[in-house]
Scaffold this motif. Structure first.
Motif, PDB file in Angstrom:
ATOM      1  N   UNK A 147       3.092   7.505 -11.565  1.00  0.00           N
ATOM      2  CA  UNK A 147       3.709   6.286 -12.747  1.00  0.00           C
ATOM      3  C   UNK A 147       2.273   4.851 -12.111  1.00  0.00           C
ATOM      4  N   UNK A 148       2.042   3.693 -13.102  1.00  0.00           N
ATOM      5  CA  UNK A 148       1.464   3.229 -12.343  1.00  0.00           C
ATOM      6  C   UNK A 148       1.460   2.145 -11.888  1.00  0.00           C
ATOM      7  N   UNK A 149       1.817   1.963 -10.839  1.00  0.00           N
ATOM      8  CA  UNK A 149       1.723   0.991  -9.823  1.00  0.00           C
ATOM      9  C   UNK A 149       1.498  -0.651 -10.117  1.00  0.00           C
ATOM     10  N   UNK A 150       2.384  -1.570 -10.282  1.00  0.00           N
ATOM     11  CA  UNK A 150       1.683  -2.967  -9.586  1.00  0.00           C
ATOM     12  C   UNK A 150       2.768  -3.723  -9.002  1.00  0.00           C
ATOM     13  N   UNK A 151       2.175  -4.866  -8.636  1.00  0.00           N
ATOM     14  CA  UNK A 151       2.758  -5.449  -7.017  1.00  0.00           C
ATOM     15  C   UNK A 151       3.650  -6.416  -8.347  1.00  0.00           C
ATOM     16  N   UNK A 187       1.504  -0.908   0.477  1.00  0.00           N
ATOM     17  CA  UNK A 187       0.245  -0.165   0.279  1.00  0.00           C
ATOM     18  C   UNK A 187       0.671   1.239  -0.054  1.00  0.00           C
ATOM     19  N   UNK A 188       2.281   1.097   1.034  1.00  0.00           N
ATOM     20  CA  UNK A 188       2.880   2.794   0.632  1.00  0.00           C
ATOM     21  C   UNK A 188       3.775   2.596  -0.116  1.00  0.00           C
ATOM     22  N   UNK A 189       4.004   1.673  -1.019  1.00  0.00           N
ATOM     23  CA  UNK A 189       4.716   1.444  -2.363  1.00  0.00           C
ATOM     24  C   UNK A 189       3.401   1.945  -3.802  1.00  0.00           C
ATOM     25  N   UNK A 190       2.081   2.127  -3.520  1.00  0.00           N
ATOM     26  CA  UNK A 190       1.706   2.144  -4.973  1.00  0.00           C
ATOM     27  C   UNK A 190       0.926   3.535  -4.325  1.00  0.00           C
ATOM     28  N   UNK A 191       1.026   3.680  -3.130  1.00  0.00           N
ATOM     29  CA  UNK A 191       0.340   5.319  -2.753  1.00  0.00           C
ATOM     30  C   UNK A 191       1.682   6.577  -3.345  1.00  0.00           C
ATOM     31  N   UNK A 192       2.792   6.138  -2.638  1.00  0.00           N
ATOM     32  CA  UNK A 192       4.491   6.452  -3.444  1.00  0.00           C
ATOM     33  C   UNK A 192       4.330   6.620  -5.441  1.00  0.00           C
ATOM     34  N   UNK A 193       4.573   5.203  -5.513  1.00  0.00           N
ATOM     35  CA  UNK A 193       4.337   5.366  -7.721  1.00  0.00           C
ATOM     36  C   UNK A 193       2.923   5.862  -7.123  1.00  0.00           C
ATOM     37  N   UNK A 194       2.677   5.843  -7.174  1.00  0.00           N
ATOM     38  CA  UNK A 194       0.602   6.331  -8.147  1.00  0.00           C
ATOM     39  C   UNK A 194       0.633   7.954  -8.253  1.00  0.00           C
ATOM     40  N   UNK A 195       0.722   8.238  -6.293  1.00  0.00           N
ATOM     41  CA  UNK A 195       0.231   9.416  -6.259  1.00  0.00           C
ATOM     42  C   UNK A 195       1.704  10.505  -6.001  1.00  0.00           C
TER      43      UNK A 195
END
Length: 847
Positions: A804-808, A792-800
């Motif tokens: 960029x488009x975040x992926x697991x 969740x933290x990485x998604x927030x940083x990458x996306x917001x």
């Protein structure tokens, strides 16, 4: 008051007397405090050392006392006369262009810099061979001399004495650059340096109308005391000059700012390690006080007041904490000396490292506050235990909260810790978010531990005795579940976050971004060359798409008439105001852009100048529709009203601009063109043919192969990611120490359990399986939390934040799970093996 001081003296004397017994049980306590304190001290010492070195060597790094930069134009006679009146002036000119072999077989992008005879005013240009700079750059037989970075020799497979083509002239490679005094202040370059004389650059034909050229006027002042007042005076006398002014005390502002930001991040990571270590402090204090039950009972039975007993052990804990802090400060004081020896290969640092008291003091405060905050609660529990309970060998009851003064003291210490981190941060918003995330992670981890215990308590009965024992150990009173989950969870979550961010960035650079990016950027295209160059490209790439836009350079001076230099700009938007920006004009909205607010102007619009602003950057700068933006272009100040905001997809790497103006704004202004080629079917061989054809036919056009730029960005990202992962490993090491401490603190209870079970017929192999199952369950639960929280933290940083488009990434998930299991099972079994070897009789006699 008269009775308090003697009691304090007694407490101090008894505390020192008990410390004579050694530091047994406090080694992990010391390691946790030393690790976190050392990390903070080292990071801030190195950061302070670099910024101090830059400030101390400002004149050399800037090659002048003050620097005036003009883009796309030379200073007028009046402006030059003004500058000459204050001292000796050296002029240097910078641009990007293509360096080519005479036979056209190879070419590469180069950072071209032309200097005059006065360069450098400060510092020394180190070359190989060693010779006067003027002689190395002089013209000989119609060929100008040139100095090159060794990397350029490698890329073109040439050597000193060979020839190069630059624009329309031939150059003779007269030597290589060993050290360039003002390289740091010139900023980061994507290509190797090519140094020539001003006469050579003029003869090359590279400087034409609209060319992207930077002219720097560096002054060695006759009166250095006017250094900080000359810039404002220059702006008053020439308000439309549009020059960027930098003084020697701010020789490399971008580097200094980046160092401050990076050191802030690493400091926060070090603080995380210290806070994680605080859990180890609490475990060690609890185990220490548990071992001192008899002493505490004796003190109370002899009439010692509760606060005196508490003070005795608080003094001991603080003294041991100071020892750990001293070890950390020693590490922090030594690291800069080693770091400077390494950094001299990358940064022109000539000063020696020293001890930085401010950084050490900051680390000391962090260490003391952490020690006190996490030690005071176990002390509060010990204070409330009656002597009779202690004599009955009962442990401290951790289910009840300690008295409110202890809770208040811990709260004040933690608040002070957070306040200190925020107050000393360069970007306080990031510090607040980071600390809030850490606090949230602590709360979540406590809930995770409670959830695991509840599930274990309600789980159905299993047939396996080992598994049944493991499940019981998870939820029984005094279980290790909270300590294990808390100690590992935060460190693993931080590592997962950073690993996913790094993986997503690499994936973007090598995957989606690389596939969607154009093949080439073509810069500095003159109007009379545009059609011919496009025909050349189309002939070699018939299926390719060529996009062309007019290109100018401008620097933002004011918003709504207010000087931006006097405004408080959020950190996220400062880059827009730093130096000159590429700008353009267009009748229609750019392809791929979407208007999110306002409307586009009509194709035949002839009213006041209008501008379309990028939505994200406009929001960061606090702009709204109808605001005005004043931009200096070619020495003219132009004010335009914001007509609309549009969404810009920067990650596409296509032609994008923060500002797009209405066409009437620059009617008649000289400018060049910018073009891109997009051809997904083009092979490397075809790209090579295009590069050679364009460079040979249009030598003044700068051709940038996007793949090369992405490769360089990937290398830089890899170096940065290595440093970040190394710092995050500090937090993980702290987690491992705390885990080991938690297991060690539970050894007494585990020993009793193991002896009783062995007495009742339990075998060593069965007990080993039981403990293995317990650690595996806890490790797996912690890994799942780390994956969820880190994801969740990485998604927030990458996306917001990075947009960029975040992926697991499954590989990160597998490594995290395996790592958590190895740590918990491995460390757990190491301690358990010794427990299972205890003789039964001595333990049974103590029960």
């Amino acid at each position: 008051m008269s009775g308090t001081l003697p009691r304090l003296g007694v407490a101090l004397r008894l505390a020192l007397r008990e410390l004579r017994g050694g530091l047994s049980g406090f080694y992990i306590f010391l390691a946790c405090i030393a690790l976190g304190t050392g990390a903070i001290a080292a990071v801030n010492s190195v950061s302070r050392g670099i910024t101090d070195a830059i400030a101390a060597q400002g004149q050399t790094l800037l090659a002048g006392d003050i620097r005036f930069e003009l883009n796309n134009r030379l200073a007028t006679d009046q402006e030059r006369a003004f500058l000459d009146g204050f001292g000796q002036v050296a002029v240097s000119t910078g641009l990007r262009s293509m360096a080519r072999l005479p036979d056209g077989s190879q070419q590469t992008l180069a950072e071209v810099k032309a200097v005059d005879d006065a360069y450098p005013l400060y510092g020394t240009m180190e070359t190989e061979p060693k010779a006067p700079l003027a002689s190395l750059l002089a013209e000989d037989g119609g060929r100008f001399g040139a100095l090159v970075a060794p990397l350029l020799l490698e890329r073109l497979n040439v050597k000193v004495g060979d020839e190069l083509l630059l624009g329309s002239i031939r150059l003779r490679i007269s030597g290589t650059i060993v050290a360039e005094p003002d390289a740091l202040s010139e900023g980061f370059g994507f290509a190797p340096r090519l140094l020539v004389s001003q006469q050579a650059l003029q003869a090359s034909g590279l400087i034409q109308t609209g060319s992207l050229v930077e002219h720097a006027y560096k002054i060695k002042l006759n009166d250095p005391s006017i250094r900080n007042t000359l810039g404002p005076r220059a702006n008053r006398e020439f308000p439309a000059a549009g020059w960027s002014i930098r003084t020697a005390d701010r020789a490399a502002p971008s580097l200094t700012e980046n160092i401050d930001r990076f050191s802030q991040f690493l400091t926060l990571v070090g603080l995380t390690a210290l806070i994680v270590g605080g859990v180890g402090v609490a475990n060690a204090v609890r185990a220490f006080l548990d071992a001192k039950r008899t002493n505490i009972a004796t003190f109370k039975c002899l009439g010692a007041p509760a606060f005196v007993v508490t003070l005795i052990y608080l003094v001991q804990i603080l003294l041991i904490g100071l020892l750990g802090i001293a070890i950390g400060l020693t590490i922090g004081a030594v690291v800069p000396f080693a770091a400077f020896a390494f950094l001299r290969e990358f940064l022109p640092i000539s000063t020696d490292a020293t001890v930085y008291p401010h950084a050490l003091l900051l680390a000391t405060l962090f260490g003391l506050l952490t020690t006190f905050a996490f030690a005071v609660l176990p002390l509060g529990h010990a204070r409330e235990v009656p002597a009779t309970a202690l004599f009955r060998e009962q442990s401290f009851d951790q289910t009840k909260l300690p008295p409110w003064p202890y809770l208040l003291s811990a709260g004040i210490a933690l608040a002070s810790l957070a306040g200190l981190a925020i107050f000393t941060a360069d970007d306080r918003r990031i510090a607040v978010v980071f600390l809030a995330a850490v606090a949230g992670a602590f709360v979540l981890l406590r809930l995770v531990a409670a959830g695991i215990s509840a599930l274990a308590r309600r789980s159905p009965r299993v047939n396996s005795p080992a598994l049944r024992l493991a499940i019981g150990n998870i939820h029984r009173p005094g279980a290790l579940t909270p300590s294990v989950v808390l100690s590992l969870g935060l460190g693993l979550a931080l590592l997962v976050t950073l690993a996913l961010i790094d993986g997503n960035l690499r994936r973007q650079l090598t995957g989606a971004m690389a596939q969607n990016a154009p093949n080439f950027f073509f810069v500095d295209i003159q109007s009379n060359e545009r059609e011919g160059m496009v025909e050349t490209i189309k002939r070699l790439a018939p299926d390719g798409k060529v996009v062309q836009v007019p290109m100018l350079r401008g620097r933002i001076l004011a918003f709504n008439g207010q000087d931006v230099a006097k405004m408080t700009i959020p950190a996220a938007g400062r880059w827009v105001l730093r130096g000159d920006r590429g700008i353009t004009y267009a009748q229609n909205a750019p392809e791929g852009s979407s208007i999110v607010e306002g409307s586009w102007w009509a194709p035949d619009y002839t009213g006041e100048p209008l501008v379309s602003f990028s939505e994200e950057e406009g929001r960061e700068l606090g702009l709204k529709l109808g605001d005005t933006v004043t931009v200096n272009v070619l020495g003219r100040n132009i004010t335009a009203k914001i007509a609309n905001f549009r969404k810009v997809e920067w990650r596409s790497l296509s032609i994008n601009f923060v500002m797009v103006f209405s066409p009437n704004t620059f009617r008649g202004a000289p400018h060049a063109w910018l073009a891109t080629l997009m051809d997904s079917s083009a092979s490397p061989e075809t790209e090579g043919e295009i590069l050679r054809a364009v460079t040979s036919a249009y030598p003044t056009v700068t051709t940038v192969r996007v793949k090369d730029a992405l490769d360089i960005a990937g290398q830089l990202l890899g170096q940065l990611a290595t440093a970040i992962r190394a710092s995050a490993a500090v937090a993980l090491i702290a987690s491992v120490l705390v885990l080991a401490g938690a297991l060690a603190s539970g050894n007494r209870a585990r020993t009793h359990d193991a002896v009783i079970l062995k007495t009742l017929g339990g075998t060593r192999s069965m007990l080993m399986r039981a403990f293995s199952y317990e650690y595996m369950i806890l490790g797996l639960a912690t890994a799942i939390f780390a994956l969820l929280a880190g994801g969740i933290s990485a998604w927030f940083v990458v996306s917001n934040i990075m947009k960029m488009e975040a992926s697991f990434l499954p590989d990160v998930a597998v490594m995290t799970v395996v790592g958590a299991l190895v740590l918990t099972v491995g460390i757990g079994l190491l301690g358990t093996w010794r427990i299972l070897g205890q003789k039964a009789a001595p333990v049974l006699r103590e029960l």
